[in-house]
Design an enzyme around this catalytic site. Structure first.
Site, short mmCIF file in Angstrom:
data_model
loop_
_atom_site.label_atom_id
_atom_site.label_comp_id
_atom_site.label_asym_id
_atom_site.label_seq_id
_atom_site.Cartn_x
_atom_site.Cartn_y
_atom_site.Cartn_z
N ALA A 63 0.86 -1.17 0.00
CA ALA A 63 0.00 0.00 0.00
C ALA A 63 0.90 1.23 0.00
O ALA A 63 2.05 1.16 0.44
CB ALA A 63 -0.90 -0.02 1.23
N GLY A 108 0.61 -4.99 0.98
CA GLY A 108 -0.55 -5.09 0.09
C GLY A 108 -0.24 -5.81 -1.21
O GLY A 108 -1.15 -6.35 -1.86
N GLU A 111 -0.55 -9.34 -0.36
CA GLU A 111 -1.99 -9.57 -0.10
C GLU A 111 -2.81 -9.63 -1.38
O GLU A 111 -3.70 -10.47 -1.51
CB GLU A 111 -2.51 -8.48 0.84
CG GLU A 111 -1.97 -8.64 2.26
CD GLU A 111 -2.22 -7.42 3.14
OE1 GLU A 111 -1.89 -6.30 2.71
OE2 GLU A 111 -2.76 -7.60 4.25
N GLU A 131 4.30 -5.00 7.76
CA GLU A 131 3.47 -4.01 8.44
C GLU A 131 3.85 -3.75 9.90
O GLU A 131 3.83 -2.60 10.35
CB GLU A 131 1.98 -4.41 8.38
CG GLU A 131 1.34 -4.22 7.01
CD GLU A 131 1.55 -5.39 6.07
OE1 GLU A 131 2.33 -6.30 6.40
OE2 GLU A 131 0.92 -5.41 5.00
#
Ligand code: DAK
Length: 263
Positions: A63, A108, A111, A131
């Site tokens: 992200a 992300g 993910e 993270e």
């Protein structure tokens, strides 16, 4: 579209996340464009999708940390929901989605690859959930999908340690199905997608739904899901032609693609 390109190659769609200056990091606009791209895929004429990243270095480096850094709690939750909705759309997309992971797949990025049906990667790929080093939890399904794919013990090790792993280790733990050279990756992804696309499309869709839905319930309920989707294939042109060709011992016809039939 500024950050996504879409290419149609026969029955195969190729979605490329194209923000190489930021290593294809996912900001709100990229997420919105991915969603719009999947919404626009012509499901009558597309039987498998390949998802990849532009450039030779990164699939998706996570992200967008710059965009996330100033979010309030409410904005963080909204950003998480946006990502989760897009990833769930990919996971439940009616046709198979293959992630061709061409480099960094962090946060992300790891993910979004896990929301795809199948993951294959290049030998320079790097996976990780960094993270906790940034003071947050994985927020796009990482705690849930990684544990389901590689087991709770390995997922916990990766997530708690924030340690990245290379392609060979990702292969060893079952996070990816195959590792190719960088040059080979996309051709191999397209070849796999074309192999899937040559099979009966209603049956392939029903297999995806049976596996996904069945994994969410106990075995008794899962078997009922399979029964219904198995029954659903009968009386389709694909089923009649597929079985008819076998019974007629017509190997030539058996290999032909049966046109997609709406039910
Ligand atoms: N976001 C924004 N920009 C990024 C980025 C990222 N994730 N990753 C790389 N970039 C940008 C860099 O800032 C740099 O931009 P310029 O300085 O050139 O303008 C450019 O891409 C090239 O990166 P580097 O210069 O750093 O390249 P290197 O080869 O030296 O390093 C690297 C590559 C991938 C090791 C490094 O860039 C890196 O560590 N990137 C960050 C990786 C990372 O930590 N990713 C995980 C992000 S966290 C949630 C919702 C979602 C999430 C969490 C919670 N909730 C709602 C709760 C998701 C979280 C994440 O994904």
């Amino acid at each position: 579209m500024e950050f996504i390109t879409y290419e149609q190659d026969g029955f195969v769609g190729i979605v490329t996340i194209n923000r190489p200056k930021a290593l294809n990091a996912l900001n709100s606009q990229v997420l919105e464009e991915i969603e719009a791209t999947f919404d626009a895929i012509d499901l009558e004429n597309t039987r498998a999708v390949v998802l990849t990243g532009a450039g030779e270095k990164s699939f998706v480096a996570g992200a967008d940390i710059g965009e996330m850094s100033t979010l309030t709690k409410a904005e963080g939750e909204a950003f998480g929901k946006k990502g989760n909705d897009v990833f769930r759309k990919i996971e439940t997309f009616p046709i198979p989605v293959i992630a061709a992971i061409n480099g960094f797949a962090l946060g992300g990025g790891c993910e979004i690859s896990m929301s795809c049906d199948i993951r294959i990667c290049s030998d320079n790929a790097v996976f990780g959930q960094p993270e906790v080093g940034l003071g947050i939890t994985p927020g796009f399904g990482g705690t849930q999908r990684l544990a389901r794919l590689v087991g709770a013990g390995m997922a916990k090790q990766m997530i708690y340690s924030a340690r990245n792993i290379k392609a060979d280790e990702a292969y060893r733990i079952g996070l990816v199905n195959a590792v190719y050279t960088q040059e080979e990756l996309l051709p191999q992804a397209k070849k796999l997608a074309a192999t899937i696309a040559a099979n009966a499309p209603i049956a392939v869709r029903n297999c995806k739904k049976a596996i996904n839905d069945g994994l969410e319930v106990d075995m008794d309920a899962a078997i009922v899901i399979e029964e219904k989707l198995f029954g659903d294939c009968f009386e389709t042109e694909d089923q009649k032609a597929g079985m008819g060709n076998f019974l007629e011992k017509d190997k030539e016809k058996k290999l032909k693609v049966v046109p997609f039939q709406n039910k």
